[in-house]
Design a protein around this motif. Structure first.
Motif, PDB file in Angstrom:
ATOM      1  N   PRO A 175     -23.561 -79.931 -14.829  1.00 11.52           N
ATOM      2  CA  PRO A 175     -24.915 -79.911 -15.381  1.00 11.52           C
ATOM      3  C   PRO A 175     -25.980 -79.655 -14.314  1.00 11.52           C
ATOM      4  N   PHE A 176     -25.754 -80.056 -13.102  1.00  8.53           N
ATOM      5  CA  PHE A 176     -26.727 -79.831 -12.046  1.00  8.53           C
ATOM      6  C   PHE A 176     -26.819 -78.356 -11.679  1.00  8.53           C
ATOM      7  N   LYS A 177     -25.671 -77.695 -11.662  1.00 12.01           N
ATOM      8  CA  LYS A 177     -25.673 -76.265 -11.344  1.00 12.01           C
ATOM      9  C   LYS A 177     -26.363 -75.476 -12.458  1.00 12.01           C
ATOM     10  N   ARG A 182     -31.389 -72.334 -13.863  1.00 11.70           N
ATOM     11  CA  ARG A 182     -32.564 -72.054 -14.662  1.00 11.70           C
ATOM     12  C   ARG A 182     -33.804 -71.793 -13.787  1.00 11.70           C
ATOM     13  N   TYR A 183     -33.878 -72.409 -12.651  1.00  9.60           N
ATOM     14  CA  TYR A 183     -35.047 -72.276 -11.811  1.00  9.60           C
ATOM     15  C   TYR A 183     -34.952 -71.143 -10.797  1.00  9.60           C
ATOM     16  N   LYS A 184     -33.908 -70.422 -10.761  1.00 10.76           N
ATOM     17  CA  LYS A 184     -33.760 -69.309  -9.819  1.00 10.76           C
ATOM     18  C   LYS A 184     -34.343 -68.058 -10.346  1.00 10.76           C
TER      19      LYS A 184
END
Length: 184
Positions: A175-177, A182-184
């Motif tokens: 889930p962290f990846k 999403r923010y890249k």
């Protein structure tokens, strides 16, 4: 209250009597009376057997006493004194052995309490008969039990990793990846 009781001679299994079985009806008091009489017969037989054994034991003890008396009568004064000394020494040895066993039992009990071992081990350890052997055996038992307890605790503390992969944080399911992507 009436209870039915069949006569054993009139049971259907009896090949000689193929007639219909007879049923004897007894009241509760009659049945209890028959049961009491049977119990009395068995108790009387047990008492008779015990009495016969007791009489036989008494007869044997009396015969042994007569034989001992006859031996003593035939002995000279020196032989009698020697026999008396031998009997006294045997009695002293038996008493000393009993005292040693009591002391060993007390010491073994204290050792087991000190070692946090069960008191049920006293009799088997006292049967060894030697204080040093008992001490070394107790130490060995304590070490072995402690090692086994530690091993079992370690086994129970170990857990298998989950098999559904829920803790694997390195893959598409992380889930962290996903949030980072999403923010890249």
């Amino acid at each position: 209250m009436e209870t039915a009781n069949t006569d054993p001679a009139a049971t259907p299994n009896n090949q000689e009597n193929n007639e219909q079985t007879e049923t004897v009806t007894l009241t509760a008091e009659e049945l209890q009376s028959k049961l009491d009489s049977e119990a009395d017969k068995r108790a009387a037989k047990a008492v008779e057997t015990a009495k016969a054994k007791w009489v036989e034991q008494q007869k044997t003890a009396l015969e042994e006493a007569k034989n001992q008396g006859a031996k003593l009568a035939q002995m000279s004064a020196a032989e009698k004194a020697k026999q008396a000394e031998k009997e006294r020494q045997e009695a002293l040895d038996a008493r000393e052995a009993e005292l040693n066993k009591r002391e060993l039992t007390a010491n073994t009990t204290a050792l087991l309490v000190e070692s946090n071992l069960p008191k049920d081990l006293v009799e088997p350890l006292v049967a060894l008969g030697d204080a040093e052997l008992i001490k070394s055996t107790t130490e060995t038992l304590q070490k072995t039990l402690q090692q086994e307890v530690n091993r079992r605790v370690q086994e129970s503390l170990q857990s298998e990793p989950p098999k559904n992969g829920s803790t694997a944080l390195d893959g598409a399911d992380d889930p962290f990846k996903r949030a980072e992507a999403r923010y890249k």
